[in-house]
Write an enzyme that holds these catalytic residues in place. Structure first.
Site, short mmCIF file in Angstrom:
data_model
loop_
_atom_site.label_atom_id
_atom_site.label_comp_id
_atom_site.label_asym_id
_atom_site.label_seq_id
_atom_site.Cartn_x
_atom_site.Cartn_y
_atom_site.Cartn_z
N THR A 94 42.63 31.83 22.90
CA THR A 94 41.66 31.57 23.96
C THR A 94 40.98 30.24 23.65
O THR A 94 40.30 30.11 22.64
CB THR A 94 40.62 32.70 24.03
OG1 THR A 94 41.33 33.91 24.27
CG2 THR A 94 39.62 32.46 25.15
N PHE A 222 34.43 49.93 32.58
CA PHE A 222 33.39 49.09 31.96
C PHE A 222 31.99 49.34 32.52
O PHE A 222 31.16 48.44 32.56
CB PHE A 222 33.79 47.61 32.02
CG PHE A 222 34.75 47.29 30.92
CD1 PHE A 222 36.04 47.79 30.95
CD2 PHE A 222 34.36 46.56 29.81
CE1 PHE A 222 36.93 47.58 29.91
CE2 PHE A 222 35.24 46.33 28.76
CZ PHE A 222 36.52 46.84 28.81
N LEU A 223 31.76 50.57 32.90
CA LEU A 223 30.41 50.97 33.31
C LEU A 223 29.89 52.05 32.37
O LEU A 223 29.05 52.84 32.74
CB LEU A 223 30.39 51.47 34.75
CG LEU A 223 30.40 50.39 35.84
CD1 LEU A 223 30.34 51.03 37.21
CD2 LEU A 223 29.25 49.39 35.68
N GLY A 230 30.88 44.70 21.55
CA GLY A 230 31.15 43.96 20.31
C GLY A 230 32.58 43.47 20.33
O GLY A 230 33.20 43.37 21.39
N CYS A 233 36.03 39.32 21.02
CA CYS A 233 36.32 38.66 22.29
C CYS A 233 35.12 38.56 23.22
O CYS A 233 34.64 37.48 23.51
CB CYS A 233 37.48 39.36 22.98
SG CYS A 233 38.92 39.46 21.91
C1 UGA Z 1 38.57 42.54 25.45
C2 UGA Z 1 39.07 42.61 26.91
O1 UGA Z 1 38.79 43.90 27.44
C3 UGA Z 1 40.57 42.33 26.98
O2 UGA Z 1 41.01 42.34 28.32
C4 UGA Z 1 40.85 40.97 26.35
O3 UGA Z 1 42.24 40.69 26.32
C5 UGA Z 1 40.34 40.96 24.93
O4 UGA Z 1 38.92 41.27 24.93
C6 UGA Z 1 40.58 39.59 24.37
O5 UGA Z 1 39.94 38.63 24.83
O6 UGA Z 1 41.49 39.42 23.55
P1 UGA Z 1 38.63 44.18 23.36
O7 UGA Z 1 37.81 43.15 22.67
O8 UGA Z 1 39.80 44.76 22.65
O9 UGA Z 1 39.20 43.58 24.74
O10 UGA Z 1 37.66 45.39 23.72
P2 UGA Z 1 37.06 46.05 25.03
O11 UGA Z 1 37.81 47.28 25.36
O12 UGA Z 1 36.89 45.05 26.10
O13 UGA Z 1 35.61 46.49 24.52
C7 UGA Z 1 34.67 45.51 24.10
C8 UGA Z 1 33.36 46.14 23.76
O14 UGA Z 1 32.71 46.63 24.93
C9 UGA Z 1 33.43 47.33 22.80
O15 UGA Z 1 32.41 47.22 21.85
C10 UGA Z 1 33.19 48.54 23.69
O16 UGA Z 1 32.58 49.62 23.02
C11 UGA Z 1 32.25 47.96 24.72
N1 UGA Z 1 32.29 48.66 26.03
C12 UGA Z 1 33.42 48.67 26.78
C13 UGA Z 1 31.13 49.28 26.50
O17 UGA Z 1 30.06 49.25 25.84
N2 UGA Z 1 31.16 49.89 27.72
C14 UGA Z 1 32.29 49.94 28.49
O18 UGA Z 1 32.23 50.53 29.59
C15 UGA Z 1 33.44 49.31 28.00
#
Ligand code: UGA
Length: 429
Positions: A94, A222-223, A230, A233
């Site tokens: 990225t 994502f709600l 964290g 990314c």
């Molecule tokens: C994120 C993106 O979702 C991917 O699409 C992207 O490819 C990736 O970054 C990247 O840039 O490589 P990731 O970091 O694996 O993926 O994790 P997520 O599933 O997005 O979760 C990120 C954070 O948000 C976690 O701490 C999770 O607990 C939190 N989260 C997620 C919430 O607090 N609430 C939600 O509803 C969803």
């Protein structure tokens, strides 16, 4: 290509340097079948290569700008290692908008023969913890370039996945990546802030999120409210995007607010504990979940990092457990005690704090938790348990925010007062 000798030998024997379900097996199988190999010699890696994927890490510096030093180093190594037929260089890292465009000139200068390089920006949308499934079932592939032939070649690589593919220019492809992650982060911060208002007004944030998300324009994903986002990314890309805008003389105030709300959310965990337990000095806090999300050993920018730091600063003792992420956390926080299993962490603690929604925790025997805890407080930082189930086990349930845990807020009180007044006026009339 892997420069680190320890990692290289682990990879060669089919072990990845982090926990990702199914990945070790996949790597080992591909190595055994001769379809995947690892080297620290760029010339060996580049021999006869038709494509070269640049996937170097791009951390952000203090100011939020992406630090591209690993990226440019990898690109320089690549340029020097290629002799003869040039591969198409695919940018997986990225990188700030404009980088892939600049890469072509950089490679030409590095190789020193004035010949053109074909570059394609191809941002990654995988999620950790379910990366293999996310790859097989991904919803879009985005590629960007100024070279039509190179776009067609890279598109052909992905053909077996049968995924919708968008071909565009460099800058647009790069921006899709930042825009997507910043939007996801904003959604999370939005629901986290709304959760606090829900609490003040007596609404149940989970039902609110669910009902909002049924509108396909909003969507359910994502709600989920909780201790905040964290990982390597969302936190990094929101800051980098905001910085990119500032460098262009613009302000992405919504993205900046999402970043700030995320910081507040972490502080709210400790604030709530203080509210429930009083001063935290001398208190023993059991912490379940250190990884930034379940099914990974990754602790980068995990809420647990900040929460541990704040708890230790307030004089609390922290007893932590995570199914996969204890080794990396041990390196960051050696002063925390790490339990061999979830219940041992809880033994004699004043409160249990959950920060990562691992399935193991979801299925935990709450009656056992009650028996082991010295206190009775369970703080659910991910809305993972049902309040009723926790209370049934004789425990006190608490979360960051969500429904009336305390007296209604000032707004709700004002409305109640005005309703009483209206009733009086109606009676008088
Ligand atoms: C994120 C993106 O979702 C991917 O699409 C992207 O490819 C990736 O970054 C990247 O840039 O490589 P990731 O970091 O694996 O993926 O994790 P997520 O599933 O997005 O979760 C990120 C954070 O948000 C976690 O701490 C999770 O607990 C939190 N989260 C997620 C919430 O607090 N609430 C939600 O509803 C969803």
């Amino acid at each position: 290509m892997e420069r680190d000798a320890g990692r290289l030998s682990a990879l060669r024997s089919g072990r990845t340097p982090f926990y990702e379900p199914g990945l070790d097996e996949q790597v080992a199988e591909s190595v055994a079948r001769g379809r995947l190999s690892f080297t620290d010699d760029c010339r060996v890696g580049m021999r006869d290569a038709e494509f070269a994927f640049l996937a170097a890490n791009t951390p952000v510096d203090e100011s939020g700008r992406a630090d591209l030093s690993h990226f440019w180093q990898a690109a320089a190594d690549l340029a020097h290692a290629v002799s003869g037929q040039r591969p198409i260089v695919v940018v997986k890292s990225t990188v700030p908008v404009g980088t892939s465009q600049a890469l072509g000139d950089f490679l030409r200068r590095q190789s020193g023969d004035g010949q053109r390089w074909c570059v394609v920006a191809n941002p990654e949308f995988l999620t950790e913890g379910n990366a293999l499934r996310a790859l097989r079932e991904c919803d879009r592939i985005v590629i960007g370039s100024d070279d039509h032939w190179a776009l067609t070649e890279v598109a052909s690589l992905y053909a077996p996945l049968q995924t919708p593919l968008v071909a565009t220019d460099f800058a647009t492809a790069e921006m899709v990546k930042y825009g997507s992650n910043a939007f996801l982060a904003t959604k999370i911060s939005f629901i986290n802030e709304l959760a606090h208002l829900c609490e003040q007004t007596g609404a149940d944030v989970q039902t609110v999120a669910l009902r909002m998300g049924l509108d396909p324009r909003i969507g359910l994903a994502f709600l989920r409210p909780g201790a905040g986002f964290g990982g390597s990314c969302l936190p990094k890309h929101t800051r980098a995007l905001a910085r990119m805008a500032r460098d262009e003389g613009l302000e992405l105030s919504i993205v900046e607010a999402a970043v700030e709300a995320n910081r507040r959310q972490r502080r709210a965990v400790v604030h709530r504990l203080r509210e429930a337990l009083g001063p935290l000095d001398g208190r023993c806090i059991a912490l379940w979940g250190l990884a930034f999300k379940p099914n990974t050993s990754d602790i980068r920018e995990a809420p647990a990092l900040d929460v541990i730091e704040m708890l230790l600063a307030e004089g609390a003792e922290v007893r932590a457990y995570d199914p996969q992420a204890m080794d990396p956390m041990r390196k960051r926080h050696p002063n925390v005690s790490y339990a061999q299993d979830a219940l041992t962490a809880v033994e004699g603690a004043d409160a249990l704090v959950l920060l990562t929604e691992w399935e193991e925790f979801r299925l935990a025997d709450l009656a056992e938790v009650r028996r082991c805890l010295r206190g009775d407080l369970v703080f659910d930082g991910r809305f993972m348990w049902e309040k009723e189930d926790v209370e049934e086990a004789g425990l006190r349930y608490m979360t960051i925010a969500g429904w009336s845990q305390r007296e209604a807020g000032a707004g709700a009180r004002r409305l109640a007062d005005s309703a009483v007044q209206a009733e009086r006026l109606l009676r008088a009339a």
